[in-house]
Design an enzyme around this catalytic site. Structure first.
Site, PDB file in Angstrom:
ATOM      1  N   ALA A  25       0.841  -1.215  -0.039  1.00 47.99           N
ATOM      2  CA  ALA A  25      -0.047  -0.163  -0.066  1.00 47.99           C
ATOM      3  C   ALA A  25       0.710   1.187  -0.022  1.00 47.99           C
ATOM      4  O   ALA A  25       2.108   1.205  -0.131  1.00 47.99           O
ATOM      5  CB  ALA A  25      -0.704  -0.031   1.130  1.00 47.99           C
ATOM      6  N   ASN A  26       0.313   2.398   0.174  1.00 48.14           N
ATOM      7  CA  ASN A  26       0.957   3.772   0.293  1.00 48.14           C
ATOM      8  C   ASN A  26       0.428   4.653   1.275  1.00 48.14           C
ATOM      9  O   ASN A  26      -0.472   4.319   1.877  1.00 48.14           O
ATOM     10  CB  ASN A  26       1.409   4.420  -0.923  1.00 48.14           C
ATOM     11  N   ARG A  27       1.154   5.825   1.625  1.00 46.07           N
ATOM     12  CA  ARG A  27       0.536   6.697   2.785  1.00 46.07           C
ATOM     13  C   ARG A  27      -0.515   7.545   2.330  1.00 46.07           C
ATOM     14  O   ARG A  27      -0.798   8.326   3.164  1.00 46.07           O
ATOM     15  CB  ARG A  27       2.147   7.619   3.077  1.00 46.07           C
ATOM     16  N   ALA A  29      -3.222   7.603  -5.192  1.00 45.43           N
ATOM     17  CA  ALA A  29      -1.980   7.047  -5.171  1.00 45.43           C
ATOM     18  C   ALA A  29      -2.115   5.870  -5.671  1.00 45.43           C
ATOM     19  O   ALA A  29      -2.313   4.833  -4.609  1.00 45.43           O
ATOM     20  CB  ALA A  29      -1.403   7.383  -4.112  1.00 45.43           C
TER      21      ALA A  29
END
Ligand code: PMT
Length: 406
Positions: A214-216, A280
């Site tokens: 995943a990402n932030r 994102a």
């Protein structure tokens, strides 16, 4: 002198003024609403009387000012229930931390809080308070509760505050509140009849049934854009990866997990007039996500083979039913403008908003952003501001572009 449009003729606004230094701006707000044709009734909290007088308010609003819950004369002439409902919109300006907390918890200890609990009309808040109070988890939670109930919000803006500190907490200017009133009442819905598609949040790409890449991204920027487009009247679809945010008011949300699901959900919503890709999206996913959990068996760690995900922005920009305006974001950590320009060319979008997501900027997950809008004509840098303000500014720009002659 420009004559303001009579955009609010026949509209009845109940303005609740709470006790904060920004109350002085509400006098100008009354004038601006009235010159657009609105009828304005005012409720003052006891604390607000320390900042503006009932006499000045009644002179400007040309009507009675209501302060006390148990004023029998008021109850005889117009009961508090009728006061709460005999309007098209309730505007709270300034909305203090105290009144916001009362609203979130359903308290009704004075006339202002009672009216806000008793009304069945839409409510628009113009918060104003110290930046630490605005950022406090209690205020954040109260605002999230109210947003989930469909209460609208304009501002606050960032800048110098009355106490000499600076940050987010300054009440929006009267004209910005008027614009939000017009939008809320459909009096100025420049995107009415237009369809907007927004992507937001991260994607989760499974490694196995338990783990994922995943990402932030928190989804704050994308969700704010969807809310701002809907506030201007657009029929707005938000395709969102996993976030903790409430659904923005007036927006149809399609929840997805992976990039491939996000693409499929976006394509299912075409045609659209505008697409804004703020998500994102993971560029890669594990090539083989098995049905069984990967086991740690004492041997070497497993190698993670990756496969490329589809590019949603590029797909929309090159689609047979391409939206008239396709907008992307570029999240960069170096050479911001050059990389964003190259991304705009490569993906074929009309505008790209470049933002610096380096560690320390606080852009991922934070409430503020600083963007550079890049189009064929060049680069326009916007000052650092709240993600909500960026969203509103972008929505207004989109409305201008879509309303230009085709
Ligand atoms: O969610 P927040 O915490 O509020 O943070 C906001 C944000 C930083 C996520 C947002 O402002 C932002 O920059 N979004 C784009 C993040 C990103 O993936 O940027 P990128 O430079 O990797 O991608 C460029 C563009 O292509 C983006 O519009 C992205 O949505 C899109 N893309 C990328 C890959 C892919 N497979 N499909 C895409 O559509």
């Amino acid at each position: 002198m420009t004559v303001p449009p009579r955009s609010l003729v026949g509209k009845r606004i109940l303005l609740v003024i709470a006790g904060g230094i920004a109350a002085y701006k509400s006098l100008d707000l009354i004038r601006r609403l009235r010159e657009r044709g609105a009828e304005v009734r005012v409720v003052l909290t006891q604390a607000a009387k320390e900042f503006v007088t009932p006499l000045s308010v009644s002179t400007l609003s040309r009507g009675r000012v209501f302060v006390d819950l148990f004023d029998l004369t008021d109850e005889h002439e117009i009961g508090h229930i009728r006061l709460a409902r005999d309007c098209d919109l309730v505007v709270v300006a300034p909305a203090t931390a105290d009144l916001i907390a009362k609203m979130a918890h359903g308290l009704a200890g004075d006339l202002a809080a009672t009216v806000l609990l008793a009304t069945d009309k839409p409510i628009l808040l113009a918060p104003a308070m110290n930046h630490v109070m605005w950022a406090h988890p209690a205020t954040r939670a109260n605002m999230a509760t109210l947003a989930a109930r469909g209460v609208g919000q304009v501002g606050p803006e960032s800048g110098e505050l009355a106490e000499g500190e600076s940050g987010a907490g300054r009440m929006s200017e009267p004209l910005a509140i008027v614009a939000a009133v017009e939008a809320q009442l459909g009096a100025a819905a420049p995107l009415a009849g237009k369809r907007a598609l927004v992507t937001s949040g991260p994607t989760h790409e499974a490694i196995d049934p338990v783990r994922y890449i995943a990402n932030r991204s928190s989804g704050k920027q994308g969700h704010a854009i969807a809310a701002a487009l809907a506030a201007l009247g657009a029929d707005t679809i938000l395709v969102s990866g996993p976030t903790r945010l409430p659904d923005p008011p007036g927006v149809a949300v399609r929840a997805v997990e992976t990039a491939r699901e996000m693409l499929a959900a976006c394509l299912a919503e075409l045609p659209a007039d505008v697409a804004v890709c703020a998500a994102a999206v993971a560029d890669w996913r594990p090539a083989t996500a098995g049905e069984a959990k990967l086991k740690k068996d004492g041997g070497a760690p497993p190698a993670l083979a990756l496969a490329e995900n589809p590019d949603i922005l590029a797909t929309l920009a090159r689609h047979a039913h391409r939206p008239r305006l396709v907008i992307g974001f570029a999240a960069e950590t170096d050479d911001l403008i050059a990389h964003a320009r190259a991304k705009r060319d490569r993906k074929g979008c009309d505008w790209i908003l470049a933002n610096d997501v380096s560690t320390g900027t606080g852009v991922f997950g934070g409430d503020e952003n600083s963007v550079h809008l890049i189009d064929a004509a060049g680069v326009e840098s916007w000052e650092r501001q709240s993600k909500d303000d960026i969203a509103r500014r972008l929505a207004r720009r989109i409305a201008l572009r879509l309303n230009e002659a085709a």
